[in-house]
Write a protein that holds these residues in place. Structure first.
Motif, short mmCIF file in Angstrom:
data_model
loop_
_atom_site.label_atom_id
_atom_site.label_comp_id
_atom_site.label_asym_id
_atom_site.label_seq_id
_atom_site.Cartn_x
_atom_site.Cartn_y
_atom_site.Cartn_z
N VAL A 356 18.96 55.46 59.22
CA VAL A 356 17.90 55.24 60.07
C VAL A 356 16.30 56.05 59.42
O VAL A 356 15.12 55.46 59.66
N MET A 357 16.22 57.34 59.23
CA MET A 357 15.17 57.78 58.93
C MET A 357 14.62 57.64 57.96
O MET A 357 13.45 57.05 57.78
N ARG A 358 15.52 56.67 56.99
CA ARG A 358 14.67 56.33 55.52
C ARG A 358 14.23 54.79 56.03
O ARG A 358 13.26 55.03 55.65
N GLU A 359 14.92 54.14 57.26
CA GLU A 359 13.92 53.12 56.78
C GLU A 359 13.01 53.06 57.96
O GLU A 359 11.62 52.56 57.73
N SER A 360 12.45 53.45 58.92
CA SER A 360 11.55 54.80 59.81
C SER A 360 9.89 55.02 58.91
O SER A 360 8.58 54.53 59.06
N TYR A 361 10.41 55.33 57.08
CA TYR A 361 9.86 55.91 57.06
C TYR A 361 9.00 54.98 56.02
O TYR A 361 8.08 54.78 55.73
N LEU A 362 9.86 53.91 55.41
CA LEU A 362 10.05 51.98 54.63
C LEU A 362 8.51 52.27 55.69
O LEU A 362 7.63 51.37 55.50
N ARG A 363 8.59 51.60 56.58
CA ARG A 363 8.45 51.15 57.77
C ARG A 363 6.71 52.05 57.92
O ARG A 363 5.86 51.31 57.79
N ASP A 364 6.07 52.69 57.46
CA ASP A 364 5.12 53.86 58.03
C ASP A 364 4.58 53.77 56.96
O ASP A 364 2.80 53.64 56.34
N CYS A 365 4.93 53.59 55.32
CA CYS A 365 4.56 53.77 53.88
C CYS A 365 4.21 52.35 53.97
O CYS A 365 2.95 52.54 53.28
N GLU A 366 5.13 51.41 54.59
CA GLU A 366 3.81 49.91 54.27
C GLU A 366 2.94 49.48 55.07
O GLU A 366 1.69 48.73 54.83
N ILE A 367 1.92 50.73 56.16
CA ILE A 367 0.95 50.51 56.47
C ILE A 367 -0.59 50.42 55.73
O ILE A 367 -1.74 49.85 55.60
N GLY A 368 -0.34 51.71 54.33
CA GLY A 368 -1.40 51.74 53.33
C GLY A 368 -1.40 50.88 53.09
O GLY A 368 -1.90 50.40 52.76
N LEU A 369 0.22 50.13 52.27
CA LEU A 369 -0.08 49.22 51.95
C LEU A 369 -0.82 47.99 52.38
O LEU A 369 -1.54 46.94 51.88
N LYS A 370 -1.17 47.46 53.14
CA LYS A 370 -1.55 46.50 53.95
C LYS A 370 -2.72 46.78 53.78
O LYS A 370 -3.33 45.82 53.71
N ARG A 371 -3.27 47.64 54.10
CA ARG A 371 -4.44 48.45 53.73
C ARG A 371 -5.15 47.89 52.78
O ARG A 371 -5.79 47.72 52.32
N TRP A 372 -4.33 48.80 50.99
CA TRP A 372 -4.68 48.03 50.09
C TRP A 372 -5.02 46.53 50.01
O TRP A 372 -5.74 46.45 48.74
#
Length: 470
Positions: A356-372
């Protein structure tokens, strides 16, 4: 507003002076810490004047002071967020009971292990980054590196205080061991594998602070929910400082992308060889670094199915980040569908909390990817940066050691081994990135492989002399 007494030998807001035994123990540990900093902290920069922020309060509105400091003179200390009156346990089997001010005997060894593991990551990252100052792309970046380093040192102090104050002789011995282990040491390595990986270039630093410090954020948020109130208060304040570390990672990668796109536009080409020839990091190489550090950091959450995560939640030791956002805080009757190599399993939610934590973490990581990716799109190039699957390159859990590609597909071992150099940095990739790492130390100047930041620190210009080298 909770101020910190800087007249103390060890600045703090926990009234160390009221406990002479604890004060003596920490004052005994302090010179060992300073010796560790001298031997394992940033190499050859002890006499530099560094523009650093130092905590002077735990009030969110005005908690830091900025000024020039020699790093060995930095005022490390012990700062806990203000206590919440009548705080109650917010999850698990003991939900609604008063939060603990002391460690219950039955959880003593588990809680000590959790604190030691968290504490071990703080000096480890300082050791990993020890030599980076010699190849800084600018004084702005050099200062940010040193800010991270001193704050990781303070986070170590935070965990050491808990060990000394609440775990007696065992805690004091563990505090000594935190300085005896070293990142990458063959005989006494750091506890978690990611913190033994070398960080010998700035692209790795930006990826580490983006991915691995973000894992740190999730671990701290979990502990901030803990029924053990001193741990909760410690981690709540640490999160204030951790935000800057992730900022360095996200803006650092963003600046690398920006400079690479400038070169690609000048060339009218996205050919990696031509981009490299102009002294920039080509996007396929950046993708490999993202794959490496993201997959390395994913292991830090532990196995997908874990009896430890179930026990820690049920007992109140470690919650989910932002526990109040959930409706069910007991989870005794909840389950989660998990994909394993054997197929889909219905797993009790308590045992699946790491995932559950890992999936939440990956969603958070996606935010930077979207910007780049927006930067790349706006520049007119049809390329995308992506995160690898959470099953790629795992060394713990159900997918450990299995040949899985970055898209999460199980493939043959032969194909995996043949393709790996195309997915994570090869020796040639690392050698190329190292060739770019030339120190730039004139105020306002930047290395050719990275764009300037949008703004300076604390309303100062980018051209400010953030580090005065002697």
């Amino acid at each position: 507003m909770s101020s910190i007494d800087y007249a103390e030998k060890i600045p703090n807001n926990v009234n160390i002076g009221g406990d002479r035994t604890l004060q003596r123990a920490l004052e005994h540990w302090q010179p060992h810490f300073l010796q560790w900093w001298h031997e394992m902290g940033p190499s050859d920069f002890e006499s530099a004047d560094v523009y650093l922020r130092t905590a002077i309060s735990v009030d969110a509105q005005g908690w830091a002071h900025y000024g020039a400091v020699h790093m060995p003179d930095y005022r490390w200390g012990i700062f806990l967020a203000d206590a919440v009156a009548d705080r109650k346990i917010g999850f698990g089997d003991r939900m609604g009971e008063p939060a603990w001010q002391q460690v219950p005997g039955e959880y003593r060894s588990t809680l000590r292990r959790l604190i030691v593991t968290q504490g071990d990551t703080e000096p480890a990252s300082v050791e990993q980054q020890r030599l980076l100052g010699h190849s800084c792309p600018s004084l702005y970046d050099l200062r940010n590196l040193f800010q991270i380093n001193v704050e990781e040192g303070r986070h170590l102090w935070a965990m050491v205080y808990l060990l000394h104050a609440y775990f007696g002789r065992d805690g004091r011995e563990e505090a000594e061991e935190l300085l005896a282990r070293h990142s990458g040491d063959r005989d006494k390595p750091r506890i978690l594998t990611t913190f033994n990986e070398p960080i010998s270039d700035w692209l790795s630093l930006y990826c580490f602070t983006y991915f691995t410090d973000r894992d740190g954020k999730y671990q701290l948020k979990s502990f901030a929910e803990s029924a053990f109130d001193p741990l909760s208060r410690t981690c709540r304040f640490m999160l204030t400082e951790e935000a800057h570390h992730m900022f360095v990672g996200e803006t650092g990668i963003g600046r690398v992308v920006k400079r690479t796109l400038e070169v690609m536009k000048e060339l009218g080409s996205d050919d990696p060889a031509r981009v490299r020839a102009q002294g920039a990091v080509d996007l396929p190489t950046l993708q490999k670094y993202l794959n490496f550090w993201c997959s390395s950091s994913l292991d830090l959450f532990g196995s997908e199915i874990s009896s430890n995560s179930a026990a820690n939640f049920a007992s109140g030791l470690k919650g989910r980040p932002d526990e109040t956002q959930y409706e069910d805080h007991n989870l005794r009757n909840a389950s989660l569908k998990l994909l394993t190599p054997e197929g889909e399993l219905d797993v009790p939610m308590l045992n699946a909390l790491n995932e559950v934590m890992r999936e939440s973490y990956l969603r958070d990581c996606e935010i930077g990817l979207k910007r780049w990716n927006r930067q790349i799109e706006r520049a007119g190039f049809n390329l995308r940066l992506t995160l690898p699957s959470s099953r790629f390159r795992r060394s713990i859990g159900a997918w450990a050691g299995l040949p899985v590609d970055p898209q999460g597909r199980l493939i043959s071992k032969e194909l995996f081994e043949k393709s790996l150099e195309g997915w994570i940095p090869s020796e040639a990739d690392r050698a190329f990135v190292h060739s770019l790492m030339n120190k730039v130390a004139e105020p306002g100047r930047m290395a050719g492989w990275i764009a300037p930041p949008e703004r300076g620190i604390n309303n100062l210009p980018v051209e400010y002399e953030y580090v005065k080298l002697h």
